[in-house]
Design a protein around this motif. Structure first.
Motif, PDB file in Angstrom:
ATOM      1  N   ARG A  36      -4.736  -6.922  -7.056  1.00  0.00           N
ATOM      2  CA  ARG A  36      -5.159  -6.571  -5.582  1.00  0.00           C
ATOM      3  C   ARG A  36      -6.603  -7.197  -5.650  1.00  0.00           C
ATOM      4  O   ARG A  36      -7.289  -7.131  -6.591  1.00  0.00           O
ATOM      5  N   CYS A  37      -6.954  -7.865  -4.556  1.00  0.00           N
ATOM      6  CA  CYS A  37      -8.494  -8.462  -4.312  1.00  0.00           C
ATOM      7  C   CYS A  37      -9.261  -7.285  -3.879  1.00  0.00           C
ATOM      8  O   CYS A  37      -9.051  -6.535  -2.777  1.00  0.00           O
ATOM      9  N   LEU A  38     -10.388  -7.044  -4.782  1.00  0.00           N
ATOM     10  CA  LEU A  38     -11.365  -6.045  -4.316  1.00  0.00           C
ATOM     11  C   LEU A  38     -12.226  -6.362  -3.183  1.00  0.00           C
ATOM     12  O   LEU A  38     -12.828  -5.433  -2.503  1.00  0.00           O
ATOM     13  N   ASP A  39     -12.275  -7.575  -2.618  1.00  0.00           N
ATOM     14  CA  ASP A  39     -12.996  -8.086  -1.608  1.00  0.00           C
ATOM     15  C   ASP A  39     -12.145  -7.921  -0.198  1.00  0.00           C
ATOM     16  O   ASP A  39     -12.649  -7.708   0.659  1.00  0.00           O
ATOM     17  N   CYS A  40     -11.020  -8.695  -0.305  1.00  0.00           N
ATOM     18  CA  CYS A  40     -10.296  -8.759   0.961  1.00  0.00           C
ATOM     19  C   CYS A  40      -9.041  -7.684   0.911  1.00  0.00           C
ATOM     20  O   CYS A  40      -8.360  -7.593   1.923  1.00  0.00           O
ATOM     21  N   GLY A  41      -8.555  -7.218  -0.319  1.00  0.00           N
ATOM     22  CA  GLY A  41      -7.617  -6.266  -0.341  1.00  0.00           C
ATOM     23  C   GLY A  41      -6.300  -6.787  -0.439  1.00  0.00           C
ATOM     24  O   GLY A  41      -5.249  -5.938  -0.539  1.00  0.00           O
ATOM     25  N   LEU A  50      -8.002 -15.874  -9.588  1.00  0.00           N
ATOM     26  CA  LEU A  50      -8.890 -15.885  -8.409  1.00  0.00           C
ATOM     27  C   LEU A  50      -7.758 -15.040  -7.115  1.00  0.00           C
ATOM     28  O   LEU A  50      -6.498 -15.085  -7.351  1.00  0.00           O
ATOM     29  N   CYS A  51      -8.365 -14.473  -6.236  1.00  0.00           N
ATOM     30  CA  CYS A  51      -7.767 -14.144  -4.889  1.00  0.00           C
ATOM     31  C   CYS A  51      -7.127 -15.513  -4.276  1.00  0.00           C
ATOM     32  O   CYS A  51      -7.931 -16.303  -3.848  1.00  0.00           O
ATOM     33  N   ALA A  52      -5.898 -15.721  -4.135  1.00  0.00           N
ATOM     34  CA  ALA A  52      -5.193 -16.891  -3.303  1.00  0.00           C
ATOM     35  C   ALA A  52      -5.759 -16.854  -2.059  1.00  0.00           C
ATOM     36  O   ALA A  52      -5.498 -18.044  -1.356  1.00  0.00           O
ATOM     37  N   LYS A  53      -6.240 -15.742  -1.530  1.00  0.00           N
ATOM     38  CA  LYS A  53      -6.349 -15.611   0.124  1.00  0.00           C
ATOM     39  C   LYS A  53      -8.148 -16.061   0.298  1.00  0.00           C
ATOM     40  O   LYS A  53      -8.165 -17.105   1.227  1.00  0.00           O
ATOM     41  N   CYS A  54      -8.817 -15.358  -0.303  1.00  0.00           N
ATOM     42  CA  CYS A  54     -10.187 -15.530   0.112  1.00  0.00           C
ATOM     43  C   CYS A  54     -11.198 -16.097  -1.074  1.00  0.00           C
ATOM     44  O   CYS A  54     -12.101 -16.363  -1.006  1.00  0.00           O
ATOM     45  N   TRP A  55     -10.334 -16.423  -2.139  1.00  0.00           N
ATOM     46  CA  TRP A  55     -11.122 -16.907  -3.548  1.00  0.00           C
ATOM     47  C   TRP A  55     -11.960 -16.314  -4.193  1.00  0.00           C
ATOM     48  O   TRP A  55     -12.872 -16.776  -4.974  1.00  0.00           O
ATOM     49  N   SER A  56     -11.984 -14.893  -3.871  1.00  0.00           N
ATOM     50  CA  SER A  56     -12.828 -13.928  -4.542  1.00  0.00           C
ATOM     51  C   SER A  56     -12.119 -13.932  -6.020  1.00  0.00           C
ATOM     52  O   SER A  56     -11.026 -13.776  -6.283  1.00  0.00           O
ATOM     53  N   ARG A  57     -13.133 -13.645  -7.085  1.00  0.00           N
ATOM     54  CA  ARG A  57     -12.813 -13.567  -8.395  1.00  0.00           C
ATOM     55  C   ARG A  57     -12.515 -12.276  -8.664  1.00  0.00           C
ATOM     56  O   ARG A  57     -12.336 -11.720 -10.098  1.00  0.00           O
TER      57      ARG A  57
HETATM   58 ZN   LIG Z   1      -9.403 -11.833  -1.220  1.00  0.00          ZN
END
Ligand SMILES: [Zn+2]
Lengths: 138, 385
Positions: A36-41, A50-57
């Protein structure tokens, strides 16, 4: 040399990387690890750096519900790799999980599913791969 | 840049063969390149650009330099395209773009492969599809296309006969192509349905036959191509869209990336699939043709088989679909099989498709499809003169 399945052709075994070791450890225990991405959910399968949607690590692992729906499937009678010949026919499916991500997995028993069926993660077996079973209503 | 300033000047294809023992990829590349240069009326010294494909297991690195050296070329532009079955179509617009950028004037695009069934190369992949799908017994392309077909049948109530019809039509056209692996072997819908199910719902006769072979296309300026006394074939539009590697990560199960690629190519060309007399559509499996006809907007979702029944798709029809027999009828020479769709479209538009020429063909849609409806390229071609 025969492997555990009795086939004379060795199967391409599980391969892991340091990042994915926990995923396969969980699989062998009957759990399906998602990220789960902690930035975009956004939830994702398979584990990435990384998150494949927003590239948050900032991504963390969590135990998925193991419940989903059959997007599509096939009953394989002639496997693409000879190591699975003796197991055929068997069913593989693309499953859309409740959390959103899709994955490819086995569905048991073979040749008994249709598109749209609800499925849940079944008990792990010796392969260490994810096997699902159809949830029959009522 | 305007695509129409660039043209396909020469094409060639080696007849697909079931095996190619004792030959190498470089030898096949040499043969087919010479044939394409001869077809274009262009000397090797005039070729200053080179685009090649990956050579899995044979030349892991430095492929363009290896091929250039073998052919005696010293290109001012060289590249590798790795888009599976869309590699050939992907090469054509990249060649035109390189010429537009002033990096070359005449670009050879070439693909070839050997096939020795005794020595099947298993790739040493360590990528996500290897890690997360292969251990489930999901090796190879059949299972993935079977899942595309299964979903199509479930969504639209289409039938096994609908899928089988695609293979039958391919074989019908292959009966006019002596180079086709299945020349002399027409089939019926019943034959397809009686062939073994490989992965439900796909039967063996809905799957391409792997072959050895090669194909080459020479791209140059429209001005240079016009020196050829024959009609020339100009590029009018090119669309590309890559959405995933593994089918589990597809953008959609209702349409393929070909829909976007074809729409982009059509917009650039100013004409669409319905305006093309030649449909040279990538056909590794029966289901791909049904999906592509719908992605091209030629018919509503779920009605491609009806469209086929309504249209005579031979070279005598108003619109011909894969007049060479497609890869289902010819055999699939790995990546060169996809390039074969360009070769056939160019021949039809020039008017020199011997034995199967469609009369009055002016425009063609060519599609390429790599992995499992993952890598899509569409080209719009038009006859000049
Ligand atoms: Zn994300």
């Amino acid at each position: 040399m025969p492997d555990a399945s009795g086939s004379s052709v060795p199967r391409p075994g599980l391969v892991t990387t340091p990042l994915t070791q926990a995923y396969w450890q969980a699989a062998s225990e009957g759990r399906l690890l998602l990220q789960r991405c902690l930035d975009c959910g956004q939830a994702q399968h398979y584990p990435r750096s990384l998150c494949a949607k927003c590239w948050s690590r900032q991504v963390e692992s969590f135990d998925g519900s193991g419940r989903g729906r059959i997007v599509t499937f096939t009953d394989i009678t002639m496997p693409g790799h000879p190591a699975w010949l003796e197991e055929a026919p068997y069913t593989i499916a693309i499953i859309e999980l409740e959390e959103g991500p899709r994955l490819l997995a086995r569905v048991d028993p073979p040749t008994a599913v249709t598109v749209g069926d609800l499925v849940r993660l079944a008990n792990p077996d010796r392969d260490g791969i994810h096997r699902f079973e159809v949830i029959r209503e009522g | 840049m305007r695509w129409s300033d660039y043209a396909v000047a020469g094409v060639a294809e080696l007849p697909p063969k079931r095996t190619s023992s004792g030959t190498t990829t470089l030898e096949l590349i040499g043969r087919v390149s010479a044939m394409a240069a001869h077809d274009a009326g262009i000397a090797p010294a005039d070729i200053d650009g080179l685009i090649v494909g990956p050579h899995v297991g044979e030349t892991p690195q430095h492929v363009p330099a290896t091929v250039a050296e073998y052919l005696g070329l010293r290109p001012t532009f060289a590249d590798i395209v790795d888009l599976g079955g869309a590699t050939g179509t992907g090469m054509v617009w990249r060649a035109a773009a390189a010429i537009a950028a002033g990096q070359a004037e005449t670009v050879l695009c070439v693909l070839a492969n050997t096939r020795d069934p005794e020595r099947s190369l298993r790739s040493p992949n360590r990528n996500p599809i290897r890690e997360f799908e292969v251990p489930y017994g999901a090796s190879g392309a059949n299972q993935a296309y079977a899942m595309v077909a299964q979903r199509y049948l479930a969504d639209h109530g289409a039938t096994a006969e609908d899928l089988a019809l695609v293979a039958v039509r391919a074989r019908e056209n292959a009966q006019r192509n002596r180079d086709a692996v299945f020349y002399g072997r027409p089939i019926t819908v019943e034959d397809v349905l009686e062939s073994p199910v490989v992965a439900s719902p796909l039967h063996l006769l809905e799957v391409v036959m792997p072959c050895a072979g090669g194909a080459a296309v020479i791209v140059t300026t429209a001005e240079r191509a016009a020196r050829d006394p024959r009609a020339s074939v100009a590029l009018q539009g090119a669309g590309e869209y890559i959405t995933h590697r593994a089918l589990s990560h597809a953008e959609s199960f209702d349409r393929s990336p070909l829909a976007t690629a074809i729409a982009r190519a059509s917009e650039q060309a100013g004409f669409g699939a319905a305006d093309a007399q030649v449909l040279s559509l990538y056909d590794c499996y029966s289901i791909v043709v049904l999906v592509t006809l719908e992605d091209a907007g030629l018919c509503e979702r779920g009605t491609a088989a009806e469209w086929l029944r309504r249209n005579d798709t031979s070279p005598e029809g108003n619109v011909t679909l894969n007049p060479h027999g497609g890869q289902l009828g010819c055999g699939q020479s790995d990546l060169a099989g996809g390039m074969g769709h360009i070769v056939e479209a160019v021949r039809q538009l020039r008017g020199d498709a011997v034995g199967r020429q469609m009369q009055g063909a002016r425009r063609a849609l060519v599609t390429g499809n790599g992995a499992t409806l993952s890598e899509a390229v569409a080209l719009m071609l038009e006859r000049r003169g």
